[in-house]
Motif scaffolding. Sequence first.
Motif, PDB file in Angstrom:
ATOM      1  N   LEU A 197       0.765  -1.417  -0.040  1.00 57.32           N
ATOM      2  CA  LEU A 197      -0.238  -0.031   0.002  1.00 57.32           C
ATOM      3  C   LEU A 197       0.555   0.888   0.098  1.00 57.32           C
ATOM      4  O   LEU A 197       0.535   2.198  -0.810  1.00 57.32           O
ATOM      5  CB  LEU A 197      -0.864  -0.080   1.531  1.00 57.32           C
ATOM      6  N   ASN A 198       1.659   1.116   0.787  1.00 54.52           N
ATOM      7  CA  ASN A 198       3.208   2.482   0.427  1.00 54.52           C
ATOM      8  C   ASN A 198       3.519   2.562  -0.422  1.00 54.52           C
ATOM      9  O   ASN A 198       4.571   2.713  -0.327  1.00 54.52           O
ATOM     10  CB  ASN A 198       3.663   2.356   1.922  1.00 54.52           C
ATOM     11  N   GLY A 199       4.036   1.520  -1.749  1.00 55.46           N
ATOM     12  CA  GLY A 199       4.720   1.644  -2.481  1.00 55.46           C
ATOM     13  C   GLY A 199       6.068   1.102  -2.507  1.00 55.46           C
ATOM     14  O   GLY A 199       6.893   0.436  -3.439  1.00 55.46           O
ATOM     15  N   ASN A 200       6.041  -0.168  -1.321  1.00 52.99           N
ATOM     16  CA  ASN A 200       7.476  -0.839  -0.682  1.00 52.99           C
ATOM     17  C   ASN A 200       7.374  -1.708  -1.634  1.00 52.99           C
ATOM     18  O   ASN A 200       6.035  -2.241  -2.006  1.00 52.99           O
ATOM     19  CB  ASN A 200       7.675  -0.997   0.387  1.00 52.99           C
ATOM     20  N   LEU A 201       8.288  -2.357  -2.557  1.00 51.87           N
ATOM     21  CA  LEU A 201       8.327  -4.124  -2.731  1.00 51.87           C
ATOM     22  C   LEU A 201       7.804  -4.606  -1.268  1.00 51.87           C
ATOM     23  O   LEU A 201       9.287  -5.331  -0.642  1.00 51.87           O
ATOM     24  CB  LEU A 201       9.346  -4.539  -3.555  1.00 51.87           C
ATOM     25  N   ILE A 202       6.781  -5.627  -1.850  1.00 52.52           N
ATOM     26  CA  ILE A 202       6.409  -6.687  -0.403  1.00 52.52           C
ATOM     27  C   ILE A 202       7.752  -8.261  -1.424  1.00 52.52           C
ATOM     28  O   ILE A 202       8.720  -8.851  -0.205  1.00 52.52           O
ATOM     29  CB  ILE A 202       5.317  -6.632  -0.852  1.00 52.52           C
ATOM     30  N   ARG A 203       7.746  -8.657  -2.507  1.00 53.99           N
ATOM     31  CA  ARG A 203       8.044  -9.461  -2.780  1.00 53.99           C
ATOM     32  C   ARG A 203       8.272  -9.685  -4.403  1.00 53.99           C
ATOM     33  O   ARG A 203       7.860  -8.928  -5.035  1.00 53.99           O
ATOM     34  CB  ARG A 203       7.069 -10.574  -2.646  1.00 53.99           C
TER      35      ARG A 203
END
Length: 828
Positions: free
Chosen positions: A622-628
Amino acid sequence: MERDLASTGAVRRLRTPGERERRDPPPPCLGHDDPAGKKLGGGSRRRLLPEAHAAPLLLLYLLGLRALVHLSLQQLLQGPAGPRAAYLENITAIGPRTVGSPENEILAVNYLLEQIKAIETESSDVHKISIDIQRPTGSFSIDFLGGFTSYYANITNVVVKLEPRNGAKHAVLSNCHFDSVPNTPGRYIILFLASHGFITQHHWAKSIRAFINLEAAGVGGKELVFQTGPENPWLVEAYVFAAKHPFASVVAQEVFQSGIIPADTDFRIYRDFGNIPGIDLAFIENGYIYHTKYDTSDRILTDSIQRAGDNILGMLKYLATSDKLARSSEYQHGNVVFFYVLGLFVLAYPARVGTIMNYILTAIAILYLGKKILQPRKMAVNYVKELSTAFGFTILSWFTTLLTVLIVALFISLIGRSLSWYTHFYVSVLLYGTASVAKLILVHTLAKRFLYKVSEYLGELYFDVPVVAWSIALTLLTQLGLCSAFVCTMWIVFPLLTKLIIKYVMIYLLGMLIPYLYIMYLAWTIFEMITPIMGRSGSEIPPDVVLAVFIVSYTIILSSYFLHFLYLAKSTKKTLMTLATVFAVTFVLVCSGVFFPYSSDSTSPKPKRIFLQHVSRKFHGLNGNLIRSDSGIWINGFDYTGISHITPHKPELNESIRANCEKDAPLCGFPWIFPVHFLLRKNWYLPAPDVSPTSPVNFKLLSKEQMPWDSTKFTFEVSGPSHISLSIRPHKGTTLSSWSLGDGTPLDNIGGDYFVFYSHGLQAAAWHFWIELKVSEKLSDGMVTLAVAAHYFFGEDQKSLQLYALMERFPDWTFPSGWVCTYDQFVY
């Protein structure tokens, strides 16, 4: 025929089987009782048909009909097609021509312009040729494959206008594609882009009053008219009159428009967005190599090209000079029945005339049956009871036959032997055809032996049963407004006329020639289209079940007026034993894997289609960070057998790499080209290194606005390769209310996701679009998930080293089509 039950009564002395067997049969005949009780065309009592004569006779009859159908299908033109056939060879020699590629946008366009200029120099001063290169941008939504929206930018149309020197107010459009699918030189890809761009934006489109659209589902043979109208019977009449070698079927039209075949054509675009009537033609033979590397110009007979050219040219000339063209909208009144007659000509008449004929024929059938009912009460009651019993038992025999054959088809599918008939179609006949015929004969043989006691008098009764069945079918189809009801008409008219006039078996079979010949011709057309489609119909529909249903239906139709011969036959033992033996041998051979589904035969290849996409996936929070993130080669087998036949050749491709559907991701988290994940749930994901295209996709959120009507508007910008698919999944409690695509109303796909396919020409500005979302409850995980998949269909980014290496190791009976793609998922 033999004595009616109604006229003889239901009570007779019961003879033992031995007594019946001792009767010496005369030459078979189909006599009737006259009022005095004397047998017409035979002795005073009905005698049974010897099996040794009847079974071979019926078999030879059907084989003879099949030979006539085969001869008719080979009636193409003789002689050279002339220099015009070289156009197809030259344009396919360019190679794959995907939209946006230099091959399509530059080389193919330049070649077409050169040829048009050459034609212009050869033309007379009577006509004027105008050329325009259109590069439209637009968007539309259609209900195709469950829901599909397209946005295209700067694609290329080559538009040519031929008109008199003094101009013309009304025009006829002839349309076809010059682009192709990736990795093949084949001729058409159904993306509807160019047709929509032309009919909605080009200034010449306003003058068009009718169109002819040339498509393909195969690579030759006779081009079939499979769509007309809508409700413009004058167009069919024009085709029948002007086409030199017509080939058309309203049955094909209604089957195609029913949605059974998962395909569509530009006909829909001109009809829905241009409100223009037209005709759809397509080559349907040899669909096995359609959209594969084998789909080359040398595999199309020049006779087929010449035939199509003659037909289209004749139509264009006729329509362009027709008085009806200027006021085509005034002639939009009802549908038309049209069908090919015995390979000779096309018969067409208004559907309203067909409706009247159908109801008159139904009334005649009722009178035929009513004559037997309007007798002394006891006789009439006995006849109605016997007819009802026979009708119910016939329906039961159909149901048990279908159930038996379906069990066989399911078993074949479960043990992994599907599509054993894909290369050898005769296997399906020997397997499912013999099972269908044997079960029907067995059921009625048992009925004749245990249910009925006077079997030689039941032939008349079981002739009346199909009359009732076809009359019911005729009434229902007519009530539904289906033009295909004419098939039922054939199966009532000819049998009744033949039965009432003719007495002998041989002449009776000749009298039934037309309906049997037509139904076999129609069956060939259906099987010619359906069988290759089973090789690209997805992993969820067992093709053996589909084909088994068609074969059982076909058997029921063919046997409808042959069942009464079973009750006139002395025995069916040898026939049953022969059919059972053929079925058993074929069943064992199929189960043992003798019949391999695919073929690499250079003269008639039937390859297995496999799509491979080397993809790098990134999932953002949701905050634009790469999860996987991950990467691998995503594999789709495109038919029910999946990769089961591939694994022995490539052990790394097995069930251990089976891909799981990402439940929280749009379209299962994979880079689909079309929203067909519900047809291809079985796919595989082989781990592979990351890919880094030289022109990566760039996806940006430009703005997020709170709108006055309590909705949130998101505006995005996308740039990248020429083909990008976008999937949108609103979260629970959120509704996608509007967007800047199509007509502004979102068209969702099966499963609630929204699918958009973006294409652009050689160059195009960044794509901007917006969506509006309404929230009905408080959300903690965002409002919407968007997935952007970039497809590299051509150029240096098309294939990775790993993809090349994997594709090179596939067996020669496969057609692996591969490209690189990226998949990025975002939450807002």
